[in-house]
Design a protein around this motif. Structure first.
Motif, PDB file in Angstrom:
ATOM      1  N   SER A 296       7.720  50.981  24.112  1.00  0.00           N
ATOM      2  CA  SER A 296       8.596  50.068  24.500  1.00  0.00           C
ATOM      3  C   SER A 296       9.777  50.682  25.636  1.00  0.00           C
ATOM      4  N   GLY A 297      10.036  51.557  25.324  1.00  0.00           N
ATOM      5  CA  GLY A 297      10.724  51.750  26.737  1.00  0.00           C
ATOM      6  C   GLY A 297      11.968  51.320  26.881  1.00  0.00           C
ATOM      7  N   ILE A 298      12.796  50.658  25.111  1.00  0.00           N
ATOM      8  CA  ILE A 298      13.997  50.561  24.663  1.00  0.00           C
ATOM      9  C   ILE A 298      14.229  51.645  23.467  1.00  0.00           C
ATOM     10  N   ASP A 299      15.459  51.350  23.293  1.00  0.00           N
ATOM     11  CA  ASP A 299      14.812  52.374  21.733  1.00  0.00           C
ATOM     12  C   ASP A 299      15.410  51.031  20.584  1.00  0.00           C
ATOM     13  N   LYS A 300      16.795  50.685  21.164  1.00  0.00           N
ATOM     14  CA  LYS A 300      17.559  49.411  20.235  1.00  0.00           C
ATOM     15  C   LYS A 300      17.763  48.475  20.833  1.00  0.00           C
ATOM     16  N   ILE A 301      17.805  46.999  20.320  1.00  0.00           N
ATOM     17  CA  ILE A 301      18.148  45.582  20.475  1.00  0.00           C
ATOM     18  C   ILE A 301      19.834  45.864  20.324  1.00  0.00           C
ATOM     19  N   THR A 302      20.866  45.297  20.019  1.00  0.00           N
ATOM     20  CA  THR A 302      22.112  44.916  19.198  1.00  0.00           C
ATOM     21  C   THR A 302      22.509  42.689  19.812  1.00  0.00           C
ATOM     22  N   LEU A 303      22.853  42.107  18.954  1.00  0.00           N
ATOM     23  CA  LEU A 303      23.097  41.087  19.405  1.00  0.00           C
ATOM     24  C   LEU A 303      24.298  40.651  18.549  1.00  0.00           C
ATOM     25  N   ASN A 304      25.544  39.809  19.354  1.00  0.00           N
ATOM     26  CA  ASN A 304      26.705  39.845  18.611  1.00  0.00           C
ATOM     27  C   ASN A 304      26.549  38.855  18.270  1.00  0.00           C
ATOM     28  N   TYR A 305      27.594  38.212  17.016  1.00  0.00           N
ATOM     29  CA  TYR A 305      27.193  36.522  16.314  1.00  0.00           C
ATOM     30  C   TYR A 305      28.645  36.945  16.499  1.00  0.00           C
ATOM     31  N   ILE A 306      29.267  35.484  16.128  1.00  0.00           N
ATOM     32  CA  ILE A 306      30.645  35.279  15.000  1.00  0.00           C
ATOM     33  C   ILE A 306      29.387  34.078  13.992  1.00  0.00           C
ATOM     34  N   ALA A 307      29.626  34.270  13.192  1.00  0.00           N
ATOM     35  CA  ALA A 307      29.243  33.832  12.251  1.00  0.00           C
ATOM     36  C   ALA A 307      30.070  32.617  11.060  1.00  0.00           C
ATOM     37  N   PHE A 308      29.813  31.945  10.417  1.00  0.00           N
ATOM     38  CA  PHE A 308      30.181  30.880   9.422  1.00  0.00           C
ATOM     39  C   PHE A 308      29.526  30.647   8.773  1.00  0.00           C
TER      40      PHE A 308
END
Length: 189
Positions: free
Chosen positions: A86-98
């Motif tokens: 895919s040409g991408i090694d990693k995906i990081t998504l950041n959340y504030i979770a409750f």
């Protein structure tokens, strides 16, 4: 081998919890073993899991000897490892979770819990490139887990949270839902 050793160490030390069935505040830190499920045109893909941080605070409110409600406010890192090529090694998504967990104590040493988790997208990265589009601002999941008392207020806990809503905000017609396994250390005050 290093990753396996780290994961085994974290599992072994997971969820020290100093609140032996009392109401109180605490801090929480641990890991998410995270991935997403993508589906479009009848095809479904689930990439490899990524290990991300999950830290924050909680309040455990005992209702009686068997029932409690635990309120949490957490930074929750999620993501996945795209398939090779895919040409991408990693995906990081950041959340504030409750999360709000309804806990049933089957005994003094064991509880099961379940409840909703509302997340707010803060941003993310595809390798070193910022992700600020294509992901909906709000995520909603359902968590199910269990805790067991190890000794003197120490608890080992695990939770699985699966996404209930499509978090893809692109025009590609893709359904994207999160799936996370949480292992964390909790310390109450």
């Amino acid at each position: 081998m290093k990753k396996l050793s780290l994961i085994l160490t974290i599992i072994t030390l997971s969820n020290l919890y100093v609140l032996a069935q009392e109401s109180g505040f605490g801090i929480k830190g641990g890991i998410n073993l995270s991935t997403y499920k993508f589906s479009a045109s009848g095809i479904s893909v689930t990439p490899d899991r990524a290990v991300k941080a999950r830290i924050g605070v909680f309040y455990n409110n005992m209702i009686n000897d068997q029932w409690a409600v635990q309120f949490e406010g957490l930074y929750s890192g999620t993501g996945y490892k795209p398939e090779s090529g895919s040409g991408i090694d990693k995906i990081t998504l950041n959340y504030i979770a409750f999360p709000v967990m309804f806990k049933y104590y089957a005994s003094e040493k064991f509880n099961i819990h379940a409840g909703p988790e509302l997340g707010f997208f803060l941003g993310g990265k595809a390798d070193d490139e910022d992700i600020d589009e294509g992901v909906k601002t709000i995520d909603l999941g359902l968590g199910i887990g269990a805790e067991i008392s190890l000794a003197d207020n120490a608890r080992l806990s695990a939770r699985y949270t699966f996404g209930l809503v499509n978090t893809d905000d692109s025009d590609l017609g893709i359904t994207q839902k999160s799936n996370n396994i949480e292992l964390a250390i909790l310390i109450g005050f």
